[in-house]
Design a protein around this motif. Sequence first.
Motif, PDB file in Angstrom:
ATOM      1  N   UNK A 197      -0.134 -52.198  -0.878  1.00 26.57           N
ATOM      2  CA  UNK A 197       1.115 -51.510  -0.530  1.00 26.57           C
ATOM      3  C   UNK A 197       1.270 -50.223  -1.350  1.00 26.57           C
ATOM      4  N   UNK A 198       0.904 -50.277  -2.630  1.00 24.44           N
ATOM      5  CA  UNK A 198       0.971 -49.092  -3.479  1.00 24.44           C
ATOM      6  C   UNK A 198       0.034 -48.005  -2.944  1.00 24.44           C
ATOM      7  N   UNK A 199      -1.182 -48.392  -2.578  1.00 27.44           N
ATOM      8  CA  UNK A 199      -2.132 -47.422  -2.025  1.00 27.44           C
ATOM      9  C   UNK A 199      -1.581 -46.788  -0.746  1.00 27.44           C
ATOM     10  N   UNK A 200      -0.968 -47.616   0.121  1.00 29.21           N
ATOM     11  CA  UNK A 200      -0.379 -47.083   1.354  1.00 29.21           C
ATOM     12  C   UNK A 200       0.740 -46.103   1.050  1.00 29.21           C
ATOM     13  N   UNK A 201       1.576 -46.442   0.087  1.00 27.93           N
ATOM     14  CA  UNK A 201       2.702 -45.593  -0.310  1.00 27.93           C
ATOM     15  C   UNK A 201       2.206 -44.240  -0.810  1.00 27.93           C
ATOM     16  N   UNK A 202       1.255 -44.270  -1.728  1.00 30.76           N
ATOM     17  CA  UNK A 202       0.738 -43.026  -2.297  1.00 30.76           C
ATOM     18  C   UNK A 202       0.047 -42.165  -1.240  1.00 30.76           C
ATOM     19  N   UNK A 203      -0.732 -42.810  -0.389  1.00 29.23           N
ATOM     20  CA  UNK A 203      -1.458 -42.069   0.650  1.00 29.23           C
ATOM     21  C   UNK A 203      -0.475 -41.378   1.592  1.00 29.23           C
ATOM     22  N   UNK A 204       0.627 -42.053   1.909  1.00 27.10           N
ATOM     23  CA  UNK A 204       1.638 -41.474   2.793  1.00 27.10           C
ATOM     24  C   UNK A 204       2.281 -40.235   2.183  1.00 27.10           C
ATOM     25  N   UNK A 205       2.253 -40.141   0.845  1.00 31.06           N
ATOM     26  CA  UNK A 205       2.822 -38.972   0.152  1.00 31.06           C
ATOM     27  C   UNK A 205       1.808 -37.848  -0.034  1.00 31.06           C
ATOM     28  N   UNK A 206       0.578 -38.061   0.428  1.00 28.70           N
ATOM     29  CA  UNK A 206      -0.446 -37.049   0.270  1.00 28.70           C
ATOM     30  C   UNK A 206      -1.210 -37.152  -1.039  1.00 28.70           C
ATOM     31  N   UNK A 207      -1.048 -38.276  -1.738  1.00 29.75           N
ATOM     32  CA  UNK A 207      -1.758 -38.527  -2.992  1.00 29.75           C
ATOM     33  C   UNK A 207      -2.937 -39.445  -2.703  1.00 29.75           C
ATOM     34  N   UNK A 208      -4.096 -39.106  -3.209  1.00 30.31           N
ATOM     35  CA  UNK A 208      -5.249 -39.989  -3.035  1.00 30.31           C
ATOM     36  C   UNK A 208      -5.065 -41.182  -3.976  1.00 30.31           C
ATOM     37  N   UNK A 209      -4.932 -42.382  -3.438  1.00 31.24           N
ATOM     38  CA  UNK A 209      -4.688 -43.539  -4.316  1.00 31.24           C
ATOM     39  C   UNK A 209      -5.810 -43.795  -5.313  1.00 31.24           C
ATOM     40  N   UNK A 210      -7.064 -43.588  -4.897  1.00 29.59           N
ATOM     41  CA  UNK A 210      -8.213 -43.954  -5.731  1.00 29.59           C
ATOM     42  C   UNK A 210      -9.177 -42.785  -5.873  1.00 29.59           C
ATOM     43  N   UNK A 211      -9.851 -42.754  -6.999  1.00 30.19           N
ATOM     44  CA  UNK A 211     -10.935 -41.806  -7.216  1.00 30.19           C
ATOM     45  C   UNK A 211     -12.169 -42.563  -7.680  1.00 30.19           C
TER      46      UNK A 211
END
Length: 444
Positions: A197-211
């Motif tokens: 859910x956190x990854x989905x939230x961040x991705x929706x904001x234009x932030x890459x959840x993971x590197x």
Amino acid sequence: MSTAMSRTALSRTGMSRTGLSRRGFLLGAASLGAIPILSSCVGSGSGEGPAASGGGATTLTLQSSIQDAGPKAALEKVVGGFTGPQTTLNSVATEQFRAQLSTYLSSATPPDVLAWYAGSVANTYAAEGLLLDVSDLWAPGGACAGFSDALRALSTSSDGKAIFVPTSYYWWSIFYKKSAFAEWGVRPPTTWDDFIALCDDLKARGIHPLTNGIGSTAWMSAGWFDYLNLRINGAEYHRALLAGQHSFEDPQVTAVLEQYARLIPYFHPNQTSWDAQQAVTPMVNNEAAMYLVGAFCVQYFPQDQQDDLDFFSVPTIDPAVPTAEEAPTDGFFAAANSQNPEGAKELLSYLASAPAQQQYITDSGSSNLPTSPDVDTSGFSPLVQKGIQLLNSTAEITQFFNRDSSDALQTTADAALTQFIADPSDIRGVQRQWQQAAQQVFSS
């Protein structure tokens, strides 16, 4: 001790006993950037200088693959304080070192001491008769006598000989910046569903959840494979898989890759161009949020961001599976063909000492943990103290893919996982090719 026993990584009990307190034959100075370390050459017994160390030579060569600036400089300084035989420190690029290690060890005039990894990968060379027996260093009064039983097991070959001197280890986790999480109004997840859910939230904001950085360091792709396998199938299955006792076509591995496939859209698209160090760049710039990596990543961040780092463990996926963490163990072994075996043991004893470990960890600026129970960890950073707590609280500890298997099997993982990440649509095809490559490794 059996091979299976020697592969068993640090147990919770073994960890607490450490007080826990933490990857042709080229010796030419020009080609390797050799750094001569001129010691006072005082022998251990007679005061006669290097000859007191015995063997057919009066000097030593230490071969190292440590390339990160801080740790590399720290090792140079530590070796510079050695008062035994005159020692030359050769610094070799990591991948070159890995590719040439067998050649180094099998040479008629090998480096005397080499910096590498504990566990299965070291045992493989020991089984070929390429490593010096250093059991006397683990005997009462020896430099490693006070190390934990778990470290002793990790440093012992299948025929019961001590073949490794561990000097540090470190933990893997998902690292993030506290200020970035605060800015985004998010918190570290405690369950796998929360993590997705956190990854989905961040991705929706234009932030890459993971590197990640799997370009020239393709082995970094195995970090997520290891942890997903540990969370879904457990440490016992994971070790057995890497020992060739299970097939990479198992449905258990399918389940791991299915979860991995869920994560691929969350990674920064440049992960295939970056190495492990370059992968921190989007985190530095708050363009990416999280990085599953070893604690060595701390030194990759600008100094003014290092205190901003925090981490959380990969969340539980199956509550019935015991917790497990990866804690790769680093150190040194000596070549069986060393021309100065007693001098090599003298150097190993020095490197294992509490003062040398303390100096290396302090000067390198790393988040490594010492193996000597005599190192005072009370002054270590809050991040390191948290790492100590993590490793003390987990039920199982493993190393890393190649350390729990072999460098050769790591190559099969690199190929399979980079292919999978590029196109996760054919999981069964990736598994089939992976198993075929793994069979060749195990049958060779």
